[in-house]
Design a protein around this motif. Structure first.
Motif, PDB file in Angstrom:
ATOM      1  N   LYS A   1       0.777  -1.288  -0.123  1.00 33.38           N
ATOM      2  CA  LYS A   1      -0.075  -0.080  -0.096  1.00 33.38           C
ATOM      3  C   LYS A   1       1.037   1.089   0.011  1.00 33.38           C
ATOM      4  O   LYS A   1       0.605   2.057  -0.784  1.00 33.38           O
ATOM      5  CB  LYS A   1      -1.035  -0.185   1.183  1.00 33.38           C
ATOM      6  CG  LYS A   1      -1.633   1.376   1.345  1.00 33.38           C
ATOM      7  CD  LYS A   1      -2.638   1.186   2.481  1.00 33.38           C
ATOM      8  CE  LYS A   1      -3.565   2.489   2.764  1.00 33.38           C
ATOM      9  NZ  LYS A   1      -4.463   2.793   1.445  1.00 33.38           N
TER      10      LYS A   1
ATOM     11  N   TRP B   1      -5.445   6.528   3.666  1.00 33.85           N
ATOM     12  CA  TRP B   1      -6.227   5.677   5.003  1.00 33.85           C
ATOM     13  C   TRP B   1      -7.419   5.909   5.312  1.00 33.85           C
ATOM     14  O   TRP B   1      -8.055   5.720   6.243  1.00 33.85           O
ATOM     15  CB  TRP B   1      -5.400   5.940   6.109  1.00 33.85           C
ATOM     16  CG  TRP B   1      -4.031   5.491   5.976  1.00 33.85           C
ATOM     17  CD1 TRP B   1      -2.713   6.340   5.486  1.00 33.85           C
ATOM     18  CD2 TRP B   1      -3.381   4.157   6.244  1.00 33.85           C
ATOM     19  NE1 TRP B   1      -1.852   5.501   5.591  1.00 33.85           N
ATOM     20  CE2 TRP B   1      -2.111   4.192   5.989  1.00 33.85           C
ATOM     21  CE3 TRP B   1      -4.082   3.263   6.502  1.00 33.85           C
ATOM     22  CZ2 TRP B   1      -1.457   3.181   5.820  1.00 33.85           C
ATOM     23  CZ3 TRP B   1      -3.367   2.109   6.445  1.00 33.85           C
ATOM     24  CH2 TRP B   1      -2.082   2.052   6.149  1.00 33.85           C
TER      25      TRP B   1
ATOM     26  N   VAL C   1      -9.505   1.969   2.475  1.00 35.20           N
ATOM     27  CA  VAL C   1      -8.661   1.002   3.187  1.00 35.20           C
ATOM     28  C   VAL C   1      -9.577  -0.432   3.515  1.00 35.20           C
ATOM     29  O   VAL C   1      -8.996  -1.739   3.157  1.00 35.20           O
ATOM     30  CB  VAL C   1      -8.137   1.474   4.612  1.00 35.20           C
ATOM     31  CG1 VAL C   1      -7.670   0.250   5.563  1.00 35.20           C
ATOM     32  CG2 VAL C   1      -7.286   2.758   4.581  1.00 35.20           C
TER      33      VAL C   1
END
Length: 160
Positions: free
Chosen positions: A64, A73, A78
């Motif tokens: 990531k 995030w 996510v």
């Protein structure tokens, strides 16, 4: 020096994937070897599952952040990435577990072992090395073309 920088920039994704893939494989192998030492190698499939869990967590974070540059995030992003990442890794895990069963139980790799620099190399470990090549290729395909693809496309569109 500029040529090296240009080559790195051009192939950054592949280079970082190989580096973090090697580190993920190292995490997986160390965990597998340690679990075999602690719990016994007759539980090699369970030991492999434990090694897989730890290495998938490590791989998600490194892929990531540093390989595919997905910096968001936000919970929605996510959750989507993590779910797809784990699903893809579950597929490659099934390939690896099936391969281990084939190599160890059907083909009898467990009968073989040798020592290198004081470390015992078992047939199970040899099978994991063979399967690691297959798994790395599968995982790169899923990460590059399925999981982190949308985030990269959005980033490129914003730069234009």
């Amino acid at each position: 020096m500029n040529k090296i920088k240009e080559l790195f920039a051009k192939y950054k994704e592949i280079i970082t994937y190989v580096v973090f893939g090697a580190l993920t494989t190292l995490v997986n192998f160390v965990m597998f070897w340690g679990a075999n030492k602690i719990f016994g190698d007759k539980y090699y499939l369970i030991n492999n599952a434990l090694a897989w869990i730890i290495s998938v967590i490590f791989a998600y974070v490194t892929n990531k952040l540093w390989v595919f540059d997905s910096k968001s995030w936000a919970i929605k992003i996510v959750a989507k990435e993590a779910l797809e990442f784990v699903a893809a890794r579950l597929f490659s895990f099934v390939v690896e577990e099936g391969g281990l069963l084939l190599f160890v139980d059907v083909l009898g790799f467990s009968k073989y072992s040798f020592t290198v620099l004081g470390f015992e190399i078992t047939g199970q470990l040899v099978a994991k090395v063979i399967l690691a090549v297959i798994v790395v290729i599968l995982n790169y395909f899923f990460s590059k073309f399925v999981i982190f693809r949308q985030e990269k496309s959005k980033k490129e569109n914003n730069e234009k």
